[in-house]
Design a protein around this motif. Structure first.
Motif, short mmCIF file in Angstrom:
data_model
loop_
_atom_site.label_atom_id
_atom_site.label_comp_id
_atom_site.label_asym_id
_atom_site.label_seq_id
_atom_site.Cartn_x
_atom_site.Cartn_y
_atom_site.Cartn_z
N ILE A 70 8.07 6.47 21.25
CA ILE A 70 8.42 7.63 20.44
C ILE A 70 7.13 8.24 19.89
CG2 ILE A 70 9.67 8.47 18.41
CD1 ILE A 70 11.56 6.07 18.70
N PHE A 71 6.98 9.55 20.06
CA PHE A 71 5.84 10.30 19.53
C PHE A 71 6.34 11.11 18.33
CE2 PHE A 71 2.32 10.32 22.83
CZ PHE A 71 2.83 9.26 23.57
N VAL A 72 5.77 10.86 17.17
CA VAL A 72 6.23 11.48 15.93
C VAL A 72 5.23 12.55 15.48
CG1 VAL A 72 6.88 11.10 13.52
CG2 VAL A 72 7.43 9.37 15.26
N PHE A 73 5.69 13.80 15.45
CA PHE A 73 4.85 14.91 14.99
C PHE A 73 5.34 15.47 13.65
CE2 PHE A 73 4.41 14.80 19.59
CZ PHE A 73 3.03 14.87 19.75
N GLY A 74 6.61 15.29 13.34
CA GLY A 74 7.17 15.80 12.10
C GLY A 74 6.94 14.85 10.94
N GLU A 75 7.39 15.27 9.75
CA GLU A 75 7.32 14.44 8.56
C GLU A 75 8.62 13.64 8.47
OE1 GLU A 75 4.75 14.10 6.55
OE2 GLU A 75 3.57 15.55 7.70
N LEU A 76 8.55 12.34 8.77
CA LEU A 76 9.75 11.52 8.84
C LEU A 76 9.73 10.40 7.82
CD1 LEU A 76 10.33 11.00 12.68
CD2 LEU A 76 11.43 12.65 11.17
N ASP A 77 10.89 10.10 7.29
CA ASP A 77 11.09 8.91 6.47
C ASP A 77 11.62 7.81 7.38
OD1 ASP A 77 10.36 10.17 4.08
OD2 ASP A 77 12.39 10.93 3.78
N LEU A 78 11.00 6.63 7.28
CA LEU A 78 11.42 5.50 8.09
C LEU A 78 11.55 4.28 7.19
CD1 LEU A 78 8.63 6.92 9.57
CD2 LEU A 78 9.81 5.97 11.53
N ASN A 79 12.37 3.32 7.59
CA ASN A 79 12.51 2.13 6.77
C ASN A 79 12.25 0.86 7.58
OD1 ASN A 79 14.85 1.68 8.27
ND2 ASN A 79 16.20 2.49 6.69
N LYS A 80 12.21 -0.27 6.86
CA LYS A 80 11.90 -1.55 7.49
C LYS A 80 12.90 -1.90 8.58
CE LYS A 80 11.38 -6.41 6.10
NZ LYS A 80 12.76 -6.91 6.31
N LYS A 81 14.16 -1.58 8.36
CA LYS A 81 15.19 -1.90 9.35
C LYS A 81 14.90 -1.21 10.68
CE LYS A 81 19.39 -2.26 7.91
NZ LYS A 81 20.77 -1.97 7.43
N LEU A 82 14.39 0.03 10.63
CA LEU A 82 14.06 0.74 11.87
C LEU A 82 12.92 0.02 12.59
CD1 LEU A 82 14.35 3.32 13.70
CD2 LEU A 82 12.39 4.18 12.44
N PHE A 83 11.87 -0.37 11.84
CA PHE A 83 10.73 -1.03 12.48
C PHE A 83 11.15 -2.37 13.09
CE2 PHE A 83 8.22 1.75 9.57
CZ PHE A 83 7.50 2.41 10.54
N GLU A 84 12.04 -3.08 12.43
CA GLU A 84 12.55 -4.32 13.00
C GLU A 84 13.29 -4.05 14.30
OE1 GLU A 84 14.93 -5.81 9.82
OE2 GLU A 84 13.26 -6.85 8.84
N PHE A 85 14.04 -2.98 14.33
CA PHE A 85 14.78 -2.58 15.53
C PHE A 85 13.82 -2.20 16.65
CE2 PHE A 85 17.86 0.64 17.52
CZ PHE A 85 18.53 -0.34 18.22
N MET A 86 12.75 -1.49 16.32
CA MET A 86 11.76 -1.10 17.32
C MET A 86 11.06 -2.33 17.89
SD MET A 86 11.91 2.24 17.56
CE MET A 86 13.66 1.85 17.47
N GLU A 87 10.78 -3.31 17.04
CA GLU A 87 10.16 -4.54 17.52
C GLU A 87 11.09 -5.29 18.45
OE1 GLU A 87 9.29 -8.59 17.98
OE2 GLU A 87 10.92 -7.96 16.67
N GLU A 88 12.34 -5.34 18.07
CA GLU A 88 13.34 -6.03 18.88
C GLU A 88 13.51 -5.39 20.25
OE1 GLU A 88 18.14 -6.01 18.70
OE2 GLU A 88 17.14 -6.61 16.85
N GLN A 89 13.45 -4.04 20.28
CA GLN A 89 13.66 -3.29 21.52
C GLN A 89 12.37 -3.02 22.27
OE1 GLN A 89 16.69 -2.57 22.73
NE2 GLN A 89 17.60 -3.63 20.97
N GLU A 90 11.23 -3.47 21.73
CA GLU A 90 9.92 -3.31 22.36
C GLU A 90 9.57 -1.84 22.56
OE1 GLU A 90 9.80 -5.71 25.88
OE2 GLU A 90 10.69 -7.44 24.86
#
Length: 331
Positions: A39-59
């Protein structure tokens, strides 16, 4: 087939079951993770720990870009493919001066060879580029083999790119874009802004591909391994910036798909507006998904696949299986 998700809108990015959910002012969109490479992020986004855990899980790797389209950093999930043995071989080749120099030389050879392919393509279409071609060929065939230190290789590569960027004014002679000289942080004119934006995308693209291999992106050879987090992707990008980023640039400007209105000035810096960024990434993705006949494999491969294949070649070199030879485009 996995793809890259480019996010330009601002809002909130979160996990929703087995999808990535983008909530913005105008809409809520869902993207299945099974189809995502990064995922390439250009906008101003709010993200949380649960999302990062999901990204790690899904590689899934996330790459973040700043207001000027400049690369800011990446969320590089816990390595799933790293091999201790391969990392040891990477380190051995870095610590051994002769072996490091040999690999670094190959990266510069590939970069200069691909630059020459670009210039010969436009020379065959009537552009007066004989002087640039001669100067870069002299560096490739004379100066480069004589280099005894990595710093000398970097100097040769820098000189070649200086000739190359000067040739942009010849290639783009009928466009409003001119190259007064290379400027990076920040880019001080629209053409430099476009070059920097494209290069940043290539760095990130290659970083994602390294994540899918046994290689460690922190150990590079042309670019020194130090406290800087990633360097191997910078090494490989030298080969692919002409093949991918520069060809996209010349296509967009040659077809007049971009003009000066697609840029804005902020102080002494220029940046590409959102329309231009969207158009650039669409064109780059088309290029990455396009195929060509691979002479060694004797089959058609995409440029996206080619990035991974190049990393496998580096890995074979490190294992002592086959000397590394950089990819050189026919065009």
């Amino acid at each position: 087939m996995q793809k890259t998700l480019y996010l330009f809108a601002s809002g909130r990015l979160r996990r929703k079951d087995n999808t990535v959910c983008l909530e913005s002012e105008n809409a809520t969109k869902y993207f299945p993770v099974a189809s995502l490479r990064d995922i390439f992020v250009f906008g101003e986004l709010d993200l949380n720990k649960k999302l990062f855990e999901f990204m790690e899980e899904q590689e899934i790797v996330l790459h973040f870009f700043g207001y000027y389209g400049n690369y800011v950093g990446s969320f590089y999930p816990r390595e799933h493919y790293n091999s201790g043995y391969v990392i040891l071989r990477q380190a051995e080749h870095y610590l051994d001066g002769a072996r490091r120099l040999e690999l670094a030389r190959r990266f510069v050879e590939g970069a200069l060879a691909n630059i020459l392919q670009i210039l010969r393509y436009y020379q065959n279409r009537g552009k007066e580029l004989a002087g640039s071609i001669e100067s870069i060929s002299r560096l490739l065939e004379g100066s480069l083999p004589a280099c005894g230190r990595v710093e000398e290789l970097m100097a040769v590569e820098g000189n070649a790119r200086e000739y190359y960027y000067e040739s942009f004014n010849v290639i783009l002679d009928k466009s409003p874009f001119t190259m007064p000289g290379r400027s990076k942080r920040p880019p001080t004119d629209p053409l430099n802004a476009l070059i920097s934006f494209g290069n940043s995308l290539i760095y990130a693209k290659i970083l994602t591909e390294i994540y899918k291999t046994h290689l460690d992106p922190r150990i590079g050879y042309l670019h020194s391994t130090n406290f800087r987090r990633f360097t191997l992707n910078l090494d490989l990008a030298e080969i692919f910036k002409p093949v991918l980023a520069d060809r996209v640039l010349f296509h967009l400007l040659g077809k007049k798909m971009l003009d000066l209105k697609d840029f804005e000035q902020q102080g002494g810096a220029y940046l590409l507006r959102e329309r231009g960024r969207r158009l650039y990434v669409e064109t780059l993705e088309e290029k990455l998904q396009s195929t060509f006949h691979h002479r060694r494999l004797r089959r058609n491969v995409s440029y996206q696949t080619l990035l991974r294949l190049e990393l496998y070649k580096i890995q074979k070199h490190l294992m002592g299986e086959q000397p590394y030879k950089p990819f050189v485009s026919r065009w």
